[in-house]
Write an enzyme that holds these catalytic residues in place. Structure first.
Site, PDB file in Angstrom:
ATOM      1  N   CYS A  72       0.811  -1.218   0.000  1.00 30.17           N
ATOM      2  CA  CYS A  72       0.000   0.000   0.000  1.00 30.17           C
ATOM      3  C   CYS A  72       0.841   1.263   0.000  1.00 30.17           C
ATOM      4  O   CYS A  72       0.349   2.326  -0.380  1.00 30.17           O
ATOM      5  CB  CYS A  72      -0.951   0.006   1.192  1.00 30.17           C
ATOM      6  SG  CYS A  72      -0.115  -0.025   2.794  1.00 30.17           S
TER       7      CYS A  72
ATOM      8  N   ARG B 197       4.513   1.226  -0.952  1.00 31.17           N
ATOM      9  CA  ARG B 197       5.774   1.140  -1.698  1.00 31.17           C
ATOM     10  C   ARG B 197       5.656   0.156  -2.853  1.00 31.17           C
ATOM     11  O   ARG B 197       4.933  -0.849  -2.767  1.00 31.17           O
ATOM     12  CB  ARG B 197       6.949   0.761  -0.791  1.00 31.17           C
ATOM     13  CG  ARG B 197       6.998  -0.684  -0.339  1.00 31.17           C
ATOM     14  CD  ARG B 197       8.243  -0.973   0.492  1.00 31.17           C
ATOM     15  NE  ARG B 197       8.234  -0.226   1.726  1.00 31.17           N
ATOM     16  CZ  ARG B 197       9.099   0.737   2.019  1.00 31.17           C
ATOM     17  NH1 ARG B 197      10.046   1.069   1.172  1.00 31.17           N
ATOM     18  NH2 ARG B 197       9.015   1.380   3.175  1.00 31.17           N
TER      19      ARG B 197
ATOM     20  N   GLY C 113      -7.049  -6.596   5.374  1.00 31.33           N
ATOM     21  CA  GLY C 113      -8.395  -6.668   5.931  1.00 31.33           C
ATOM     22  C   GLY C 113      -8.432  -7.488   7.208  1.00 31.33           C
ATOM     23  O   GLY C 113      -9.084  -7.111   8.196  1.00 31.33           O
TER      24      GLY C 113
ATOM     25  N   ALA D  56       5.782  -4.309  11.944  1.00 32.40           N
ATOM     26  CA  ALA D  56       6.275  -5.635  11.562  1.00 32.40           C
ATOM     27  C   ALA D  56       5.593  -6.196  10.317  1.00 32.40           C
ATOM     28  O   ALA D  56       6.038  -7.215   9.788  1.00 32.40           O
ATOM     29  CB  ALA D  56       6.078  -6.613  12.729  1.00 32.40           C
ATOM     30  N   GLN D  57       4.551  -5.540   9.839  1.00 26.77           N
ATOM     31  CA  GLN D  57       3.816  -6.086   8.705  1.00 26.77           C
ATOM     32  C   GLN D  57       4.683  -6.196   7.459  1.00 26.77           C
ATOM     33  O   GLN D  57       4.502  -7.093   6.639  1.00 26.77           O
ATOM     34  CB  GLN D  57       2.600  -5.205   8.403  1.00 26.77           C
ATOM     35  CG  GLN D  57       1.675  -5.802   7.347  1.00 26.77           C
ATOM     36  CD  GLN D  57       0.506  -4.890   7.032  1.00 26.77           C
ATOM     37  OE1 GLN D  57       0.437  -3.786   7.556  1.00 26.77           O
ATOM     38  NE2 GLN D  57      -0.384  -5.333   6.190  1.00 26.77           N
TER      39      GLN D  57
END
Length: 457
Positions: free
Chosen positions: A50, A52, A195, A115-116
């Site tokens: 979302c 990069r 989501g 951390a995502q």
């Protein structure tokens, strides 16, 4: 081969530009195929999130590699390369390694320490593996980057400030609603990774009741059941919107899901005294149509708005410590890379020695036909042992020296001394003052247009 990173992020490009560059999951393999089909690109990993879009590549030349990658990105964005130049950054060689490791450690994220990104890098690496676009160099780079990211979170305090993007967005939403989110009805549009994170975070913050909708109804049902939420069909989107205060939109759709018409109809059914409807648009391309933000009673939080707010936020407490980890790991990787660079020269030296031994043993056989097979074998073993012992210490030492900064000169010296012909998979490049493609039909960029860091050793 040398490492090259070409990309755009929330730091350099607005959402509109990232939308054009974004590669939908269904197109990732095809885009990777196009990248490695280019003349100068041997390996490629593509990260599209979302905030990069980056290509990590092993290239045989800086100019050609940059031109090839930019040509593919320009085709993806349906724009001329010159239109992208102002949004792109370029990192080469050591700077490329540093950038990838910083990304993995969360230092380059919108929310420092989140951390995502580790999961997103892992997905990009797996996709490249499935497309057979990652070779030895990128396999090593990505494996080490993932390890660096894990070290950053395990050995430092960066997690204390390392919220996810979803958490940061919901904090902004809470400010707009003048309080916490406990008991606030909320909906998540999309049942993918983002989501799912949205539902989990809303549930943890006490929002509810929770509603989930997705184009694939079965996936929405599974996600809703996991958190005690309610799954509704996408056809009922207007009605569902009219009953909530917060919406997290995070689909992989290529067009806006929350259009001006859909949101307007939902607002018409909504109680006027409920306060604003807060829409968190975490998708690229955007899920919320641009005109929605102009509607009265609506607050839209998108990537651009988050970047502006978070830019002034405090740095993560563990960022400095993570920076030291990254610096150490970059040097370790470069040492490995320098050692790997000398391997073909060592192999060529040993090959030359084997050729000399073979020729001399053949000559001995012609001059002494009276030697028995056992005698010939013993002579061969003796000569091979002598040669291997003579070569052992120099080759061990040159590997050690090559792992140090400037170590490539030792491999070059060996090639010169023994007149070795080592197949070159890539020229030794330097990054010039002006970055310009040297192949016909490839884009040309001035250094002022495309920021470039790093250079050949």
């Amino acid at each position: 081969m040398k490492l090259l990173v070409v990309g755009a992020s929330y730091r350099t490009a607005p959402v509109a530009a990232l939308e054009r560059l974004a590669v939908p999951p269904a197109d990732l393999t095809r885009t990777l195929d196009r990248l490695v089909a280019q003349p100068y690109v041997a390996e490629a990993v593509l990260v599209s999130t979302c905030n990069r879009v980056e290509v990590y590549a092993a290239v045989s030349g800086f100019h050609g590699g940059l031109g090839d990658i930019c040509a593919v990105l320009a085709e993806q964005a349906d724009r001329p390369p010159s239109a992208l130049a102002g949004h792109l950054y370029v990192h080469y060689d050591a700077a490329a390694v540093d950038h990838v490791f910083r990304v993995a450690a969360g230092l380059d994220s919108m929310v420092v320490g989140e951390a995502q990104i580790l999961g997103q890098l892992r997905d990009a690496y797996h996709c490249a593996g499935g497309a057979d676009s990652a070779g030895r160099l990128l396999h090593e780079l990505m494996q080490q980057a993932l390890r660096v990211g894990k070290r950053a979170h395990a050995e430092t305090t960066i997690d204390r400030a390392g919220q996810s993007v979803v958490t940061a967005a919901l904090d902004l939403a809470a400010d707009l609603l003048h309080g916490d989110l406990t008991g606030r009805p909320a909906m998540v549009v999309g049942a993918g990774a983002m989501g799912s994170l949205g539902v989990a975070t809303l549930s943890r913050l006490g929002a509810g009741p929770l509603t989930v909708t997705n184009r694939g109804a079965a996936r929405a049902v599974r996600l809703a059941e996991s958190y005690g939420a309610i799954a509704v069909p996408m056809a009922d989107l207007v009605e569902a919107l009219s009953t909530v205060d917060i919406v997290v939109a995070a689909t992989a759709a290529t067009e806006a899901v929350l259009t001006r018409d859909v949101v307007s109809r939902a607002l018409a059914r909504r109680d006027a005294d409920r306060g604003p409807l807060v829409l968190l648009d975490l998708a690229v391309p955007r899920d919320v149509e641009a005109g929605v933000a102009e509607l009265p009673g609506v607050e839209v939080i998108d990537i651009d708005r988050m970047a502006a707010v978070l830019a002034d936020g405090p740095a993560a407490a563990g960022a400095a410590e993570v920076g030291r980890i990254v610096a150490d790991e970059v040097e370790a990787f470069l040492s490995w890379l320098r050692g790997a660079d000398v391997a073909p020269t060592v192999a060529a030296l040993r090959g030359r020695a084997d050729d000399v031994v073979t020729a001399e043993l053949r000559r001995l056989g012609q001059r002494r036909p009276d030697l028995s097979d056992d005698q010939r074998a013993e002579v061969a073993r003796t000569v091979h042992r002598v040669v291997q012992r003579l070569l052992h210490q120099p080759t061990v030492r040159v590997r050690q020296l090559a792992a140090e900064p400037g170590g490539d000169q030792y491999a070059a010296l060996l090639r010169e001394l023994f007149d070795l012909e080592v197949p070159q998979t890539s020229p030794v490049d330097t990054v010039p003052d002006v970055v310009a493609a040297d192949t016909d039909g490839r884009p040309s960029f001035d250094a002022a247009d495309v920021p470039s860091t790093g250079g050949a050793r």
